[in-house]
Enzyme design. Structure first.
Site, short mmCIF file in Angstrom:
data_model
loop_
_atom_site.label_atom_id
_atom_site.label_comp_id
_atom_site.label_asym_id
_atom_site.label_seq_id
_atom_site.Cartn_x
_atom_site.Cartn_y
_atom_site.Cartn_z
N CYS A 103 28.04 30.87 42.27
CA CYS A 103 27.70 30.81 40.85
C CYS A 103 26.70 31.88 40.41
O CYS A 103 26.70 32.28 39.25
CB CYS A 103 27.17 29.43 40.49
N CYS B 245 22.68 23.77 48.23
CA CYS B 245 22.45 23.30 46.87
C CYS B 245 22.77 21.82 46.70
O CYS B 245 22.04 21.10 46.00
CB CYS B 245 23.29 24.13 45.90
#
Length: 372
Positions: free
Chosen positions: A207, A99
């Site tokens: 997340c 990410c």
């Protein structure tokens, strides 16, 4: 701070104590701070709403502008889909490593340009230094500097492992206000400045995993796989696994049955839907094969006229940096890492990050737990 051009910085503001203190420190250095909350994926709508609420409240307390950027579709395409597919292949991916260079920091940089900011910043525990590894003070940063990613001073919180793949175009505009601080010092600074989130707990989960439940998440994405054979190192069936998405190389627990001795996952063969197990004498390796190799100019220069170089390599986010040699193969697209003493197996899909002292000098993705 004339060296920096302008003093406007776009800060990733999560609503936690780290980004809060980062914002305060930047303000104290004379920066004009804009807060940006990146919403890519959350474990629930409640978690999303709470994160934005905390960030907005923090921005109001600090007297800074605040914006929210939602990009769930892009995140699903670039991060979640590769994460799921990696488990289908029998790999153990690290979504944060993926990410950072593909989503988080490019998003910050793009939006920084839109808001007229010279710099971006986050509350990561890492540092930015010169090419000798000396940390560059915030008020001496310039956009055109060649910089080096450094370890954070807090060895327990250092996040440079997750950031190794950031390119120079991002690092040259990136500020890490917490790089020389420990977590305890950050909490004290937050309390001293009256920040309401001084004692807010750290987030430890991925997340996008509800309740940090990877198994259920992969089940919903039909990525756990079907039952198949456990094999010994000679290829003989010794039991049945429950689907390769449940396992990772190096795993010793939750194998689903007893084998008369402690066994470890040595290899996952997705093509044959088989998992190879071995005992404690078989779960170590003196070498690792890496792909997707990234090298800083420093590491490239170390290889000038050399077939191999010595460095330190870190195989887990909080693991010990181990002495190793690095040998380039296939014209530098892959590398073989060798250790003087055998190490416990590292799962394919994980990151291997190279260090020279505190400087991050490159890294790659584990392709095979052994190169022998």
């Amino acid at each position: 701070m004339s060296a920096s051009g302008n003093k406007k910085v776009l800060l990733g503001l999560s609503g936690g104590v780290d980004s809060a203190v980062a914002a305060a420190l930047l303000q104290e250095e004379g920066f004009e701070v804009i807060g940006l909350t990146l919403v890519f994926s959350c474990r629930s709508e409640e978690a999303r709403d709470n994160m934005i609420k905390d960030a907005k409240s923090l921005a109001a307390d600090l007297g800074i502008e605040h914006f929210v950027h939602d990009a769930p579709a892009e995140f699903a395409e670039k991060i979640i889909t590769p994460f799921v597919n990696a488990w289908r292949r029998g790999e153990t991916p690290n979504p944060c490593v993926l990410c950072n260079p593909l989503m988080k920091f490019p998003s910050l940089l793009k939006l920084a340009d839109e808001y007229g900011c010279d710099f971006i910043a986050t509350g990561h525990y890492a540092g930015i230094g010169d090419q000798e590894g000396r940390i560059i003070p915030l008020n001496e940063r310039r956009r055109d500097q060649q910089v080096t990613l450094l370890r954070g001073s807090d060895s327990k919180k250092d996040q440079s492992y997750f950031l190794y793949a950031l390119p120079q175009e991002i690092l040259s505009r990136l500020l890490f206000p917490l790089g020389e601080l420990t977590k305890a010092e950050v909490r004290l600074l937050a309390a001293d400045r009256g920040l309401k989130l001084a004692q807010k707990a750290d987030s430890q989960e991925i997340c996008f995993l509800p309740d940090d439940d990877r198994i259920n998440f992969l089940r919903e994405h039909q990525a756990l796989g079907d039952p198949g054979p456990y094999l010994d190192t000679e290829g003989n069936p010794i039991g049945q696994h429950a689907g390769i998405g449940r396992y990772t190389v190096g795993q010793r627990k939750k194998l689903g049955q007893s084998f008369g001795k402690r066994m470890t996952v040595l290899k996952i063969d997705a093509g044959k839907n088989a998992i190879v197990l071995g005992d404690e004498t078989e779960c170590r390796s003196s070498s690792i094969l890496l792909v997707n190799l990234l090298m800083t100019d420093l590491l490239k220069n170390m290889f000038a006229g050399q077939d191999w170089v010595s460095a330190l390599v870190q195989l887990r986010s909080q693991g010990q940096a181990l002495p190793c040699t690095i040998e380039l193969i296939e014209e530098g697209y892959r590398a073989v890492i060798r250790f003087a003493d055998p190490q416990r197996l590292t799962a394919p899909g994980q990151a291997a990050v190279f260090y020279l002292g505190k400087m991050v000098i490159g890294g790659g993705q584990v392709f095979s737990s052994t190169a022998d």
